[in-house]
Write a protein that holds these residues in place. Structure first.
Motif, PDB file in Angstrom:
ATOM      1  N   HIS A 198       0.829  -1.201   0.000  1.00 47.85           N
ATOM      2  CA  HIS A 198       0.000   0.000   0.000  1.00 47.85           C
ATOM      3  C   HIS A 198       0.867   1.257   0.000  1.00 47.85           C
ATOM      4  O   HIS A 198       0.572   2.228  -0.698  1.00 47.85           O
ATOM      5  CB  HIS A 198      -0.930   0.002   1.216  1.00 47.85           C
ATOM      6  N   ILE A 199       1.944   1.226   0.793  1.00 46.96           N
ATOM      7  CA  ILE A 199       2.820   2.404   0.843  1.00 46.96           C
ATOM      8  C   ILE A 199       3.503   2.602  -0.511  1.00 46.96           C
ATOM      9  O   ILE A 199       3.643   3.725  -0.986  1.00 46.96           O
ATOM     10  CB  ILE A 199       3.851   2.260   1.987  1.00 46.96           C
ATOM     11  N   SER A 200       3.896   1.481  -1.157  1.00 41.47           N
ATOM     12  CA  SER A 200       4.522   1.589  -2.479  1.00 41.47           C
ATOM     13  C   SER A 200       3.559   2.218  -3.484  1.00 41.47           C
ATOM     14  O   SER A 200       3.962   3.017  -4.335  1.00 41.47           O
ATOM     15  CB  SER A 200       4.938   0.208  -2.992  1.00 41.47           C
ATOM     16  N   LYS A 201       2.279   1.859  -3.380  1.00 38.31           N
ATOM     17  CA  LYS A 201       1.296   2.450  -4.286  1.00 38.31           C
ATOM     18  C   LYS A 201       1.202   3.955  -4.046  1.00 38.31           C
ATOM     19  O   LYS A 201       1.059   4.727  -4.993  1.00 38.31           O
ATOM     20  CB  LYS A 201      -0.066   1.791  -4.075  1.00 38.31           C
ATOM     21  N   LEU A 202       1.284   4.358  -2.785  1.00 39.29           N
ATOM     22  CA  LEU A 202       1.246   5.791  -2.485  1.00 39.29           C
ATOM     23  C   LEU A 202       2.463   6.493  -3.093  1.00 39.29           C
ATOM     24  O   LEU A 202       2.354   7.594  -3.628  1.00 39.29           O
ATOM     25  CB  LEU A 202       1.227   6.022  -0.964  1.00 39.29           C
ATOM     26  N   LYS A 203       3.631   5.841  -3.014  1.00 38.77           N
ATOM     27  CA  LYS A 203       4.841   6.427  -3.606  1.00 38.77           C
ATOM     28  C   LYS A 203       4.647   6.630  -5.105  1.00 38.77           C
ATOM     29  O   LYS A 203       4.963   7.670  -5.661  1.00 38.77           O
ATOM     30  CB  LYS A 203       6.047   5.509  -3.365  1.00 38.77           C
ATOM     31  N   ARG A 204       4.093   5.600  -5.755  1.00 43.77           N
ATOM     32  CA  ARG A 204       3.865   5.670  -7.196  1.00 43.77           C
ATOM     33  C   ARG A 204       2.904   6.808  -7.531  1.00 43.77           C
ATOM     34  O   ARG A 204       3.123   7.576  -8.464  1.00 43.77           O
ATOM     35  CB  ARG A 204       3.291   4.334  -7.687  1.00 43.77           C
ATOM     36  N   LEU A 205       1.825   6.923  -6.747  1.00 45.76           N
ATOM     37  CA  LEU A 205       0.854   7.995  -6.982  1.00 45.76           C
ATOM     38  C   LEU A 205       1.513   9.356  -6.832  1.00 45.76           C
ATOM     39  O   LEU A 205       1.238  10.283  -7.593  1.00 45.76           O
ATOM     40  CB  LEU A 205      -0.309   7.870  -5.981  1.00 45.76           C
ATOM     41  N   ALA A 206       2.397   9.485  -5.835  1.00 44.10           N
ATOM     42  CA  ALA A 206       3.071  10.759  -5.600  1.00 44.10           C
ATOM     43  C   ALA A 206       3.940  11.124  -6.802  1.00 44.10           C
ATOM     44  O   ALA A 206       3.933  12.271  -7.268  1.00 44.10           O
ATOM     45  CB  ALA A 206       3.915  10.691  -4.333  1.00 44.10           C
ATOM     46  N   VAL A 207       4.669  10.136  -7.335  1.00 44.52           N
ATOM     47  CA  VAL A 207       5.520  10.386  -8.511  1.00 44.52           C
ATOM     48  C   VAL A 207       4.662  10.823  -9.696  1.00 44.52           C
ATOM     49  O   VAL A 207       4.956  11.799 -10.381  1.00 44.52           O
ATOM     50  CB  VAL A 207       6.330   9.116  -8.874  1.00 44.52           C
ATOM     51  N   LYS A 208       3.556  10.112  -9.917  1.00 44.21           N
ATOM     52  CA  LYS A 208       2.665  10.452 -11.028  1.00 44.21           C
ATOM     53  C   LYS A 208       2.134  11.871 -10.889  1.00 44.21           C
ATOM     54  O   LYS A 208       2.097  12.636 -11.834  1.00 44.21           O
ATOM     55  CB  LYS A 208       1.490   9.474 -11.070  1.00 44.21           C
ATOM     56  N   LYS A 209       1.707  12.202  -9.691  1.00 47.51           N
ATOM     57  CA  LYS A 209       1.103  13.513  -9.463  1.00 47.51           C
ATOM     58  C   LYS A 209       2.140  14.612  -9.662  1.00 47.51           C
ATOM     59  O   LYS A 209       1.851  15.649 -10.253  1.00 47.51           O
ATOM     60  CB  LYS A 209       0.547  13.581  -8.041  1.00 47.51           C
ATOM     61  N   ARG A 210       3.354  14.353  -9.223  1.00 46.48           N
ATOM     62  CA  ARG A 210       4.428  15.354  -9.317  1.00 46.48           C
ATOM     63  C   ARG A 210       4.678  15.739 -10.771  1.00 46.48           C
ATOM     64  O   ARG A 210       4.884  16.900 -11.095  1.00 46.48           O
ATOM     65  CB  ARG A 210       5.679  14.782  -8.667  1.00 46.48           C
ATOM     66  N   TRP A 211       4.660  14.764 -11.683  1.00 46.25           N
ATOM     67  CA  TRP A 211       4.987  15.068 -13.072  1.00 46.25           C
ATOM     68  C   TRP A 211       3.779  15.386 -13.939  1.00 46.25           C
ATOM     69  O   TRP A 211       3.901  15.764 -15.074  1.00 46.25           O
ATOM     70  CB  TRP A 211       5.852  13.949 -13.664  1.00 46.25           C
ATOM     71  N   LYS A 212       2.612  15.203 -13.381  1.00 50.06           N
ATOM     72  CA  LYS A 212       1.417  15.627 -14.088  1.00 50.06           C
ATOM     73  C   LYS A 212       1.264  17.136 -13.951  1.00 50.06           C
ATOM     74  O   LYS A 212       0.851  17.823 -14.844  1.00 50.06           O
ATOM     75  CB  LYS A 212       0.193  14.924 -13.485  1.00 50.06           C
ATOM     76  N   ARG A 213       1.648  17.642 -12.775  1.00 51.45           N
ATOM     77  CA  ARG A 213       1.427  19.041 -12.457  1.00 51.45           C
ATOM     78  C   ARG A 213       2.325  19.953 -13.291  1.00 51.45           C
ATOM     79  O   ARG A 213       1.896  20.957 -13.811  1.00 51.45           O
ATOM     80  CB  ARG A 213       1.687  19.257 -10.975  1.00 51.45           C
ATOM     81  N   SER A 214       3.611  19.575 -13.403  1.00 51.26           N
ATOM     82  CA  SER A 214       4.542  20.490 -14.077  1.00 51.26           C
ATOM     83  C   SER A 214       4.630  20.203 -15.576  1.00 51.26           C
ATOM     84  O   SER A 214       4.166  19.199 -16.054  1.00 51.26           O
ATOM     85  CB  SER A 214       5.918  20.389 -13.451  1.00 51.26           C
TER      86      SER A 214
END
Lengths: 108, 260
Positions: free
Chosen positions: B244-260
């Motif tokens: 579950h924590i790994s999935k959160l890490k993946r989501l964070a990476v995705k969100k970071r590069w979607k924004r910029s």
């Protein structure tokens, strides 16, 4: 959000290190003794493609290793003064090693 | 019935300066639970023994404690499943002669301690405030400002399945107090709070994913997790917490590069 890039870069450099290490072993240890003679090596390391590879490999090693050490200092050294000192010395070490590495890559 | 020695880590803030060990020898059936023994000790040997328990059936999460070095629910751990220590093993050492003799005729020793990394209030009771405080930080409630439908916000069985594991968390604290990253840094959110964050981030009815990711993707959030898997081993509900924590890490990476 904080720490996203740092974490992702640790993963990416980790993959680069595995790939780089494989290449290093193939070239240095499995290509036959005539390929590691002085003149052959000199010729190889003056090739711009190898220089690019070396800089990339060096950057990966320095980042991956020192980022790991940085994390250890951050999490396990509790007294604040000591932690700061450890982190400062890590930065210095990383900078010196990187400079020496670049110097060697650009020698020829 | 066989004799077992309960070696219990005790601490009475009114009497003890330091925690101390105390042995109790009681007769148990191997199919009884560790908690049954504690209750028997309290009823028949020492009424001052203090521990939390409520439902006795692995749902309330009150009786989380360290049993022979492993965080678990005492109500869910059978005597026969505890890897017994022999009375002569070094970790059972330096007892008085009488205690040693009692241990020698018993089947084995069961060491019971409070959960690690949390302040002990008395005996096996720890202060859970730091633990629940972390939980509060990840906004552990449904956030959805859209007008509610006539009856209820529905979810498809498939969508429910995505968060099924994280929903089963009973917040006993076994995972967070078994995490070496949490031992080293008490400001780390810890596995339980991260699973709670995932429970709402993965919920299709929730609208505060961004807000929660912002709280979770921090140095002392998901990036403190180094996939040690102690939490997974400790979890009495068998939640794959690290996943579950790994999935959160993946989501964070995705969100970071979607924004910029």
């Amino acid at each position: 959000m904080k720490g996203v890039a740092g974490w992702l870069f640790q993963r990416v450099t980790g993959v680069l290190l595995v790939a780089g290490l494989l290449l290093h072993f193939l070239v240095m240890h499995f290509s036959g003794p005539e390929k590691i003679a002085h003149t052959v090596v000199l010729e190889r390391i003056s090739n711009p493609w190898w220089k690019t590879f070396d800089v990339l490999f060096l950057s990966s090693v320095i980042y991956h290793g020192f980022n790991g050490m940085w994390g250890l200092a951050e999490e396990y050294i509790r007294p604040e003064g000591l932690r700061r000192a450890a982190k400062a010395s890590l930065l210095v070490m990383a900078a010196v090693l990187y400079a020496v590495g670049i110097y060697i890559v650009t020698l020829r | 019935m066989e004799n077992y020695v309960y070696r219990i880590r005790r601490f009475d803030p009114e009497k003890d300066a330091e925690p101390r060990w105390e042995d109790f020898c009681i007769a148990m059936r191997p199919t009884e639970r560790v908690l049954d023994g504690l209750i028997r000790i309290k009823d028949t040997l020492d009424g001052s023994l203090t521990f939390r328990r409520s439902c006795l059936h692995g749902i309330c999460g009150s009786c989380a404690m360290k049993i022979n070095g492993r965080n678990a629910l005492a109500c869910q751990t059978l005597i026969k499943d505890v890897p017994l220590l022999t009375p002569s093993s070094p970790s059972c050492g330096h007892r008085g002669a009488a205690e040693k003799a009692a241990a020698a005729v018993s089947k084995g020793v069961i060491v019971v301690e409070p959960l690690p990394a949390l302040p002990v209030i008395k005996d096996l009771v720890v202060d859970m405030d730091p633990f629940f405080g972390k939980n509060r930080l990840v906004l552990p409630y449904l956030i959805n400002n859209e007008p509610p439908p006539e009856r209820e916000r529905l979810q498809s069985p498939e969508d429910q399945h995505k968060i099924l594991q994280s929903i089963t968390c009973i917040m006993c604290g076994c995972c967070t107090s078994s995490c070496p990253s949490y031992w080293a840094d008490k400001e780390y959110l810890g596995p339980a709070a991260l699973v709670k964050a995932y429970r709402f981030i993965g919920d299709t009815r929730d609208r505060a994913t961004e807000e929660r990711l912002e709280k979770v993707a921090q140095i002392q959030g998901v990036w403190r997790c180094h996939s040690i898997y102690n939490c997974v081993e400790a979890c009495p509900k068998e939640i794959d917490i690290t996943d579950h924590i790994s999935k959160l890490k993946r989501l964070a990476v995705k969100k970071r590069w979607k924004r910029s």
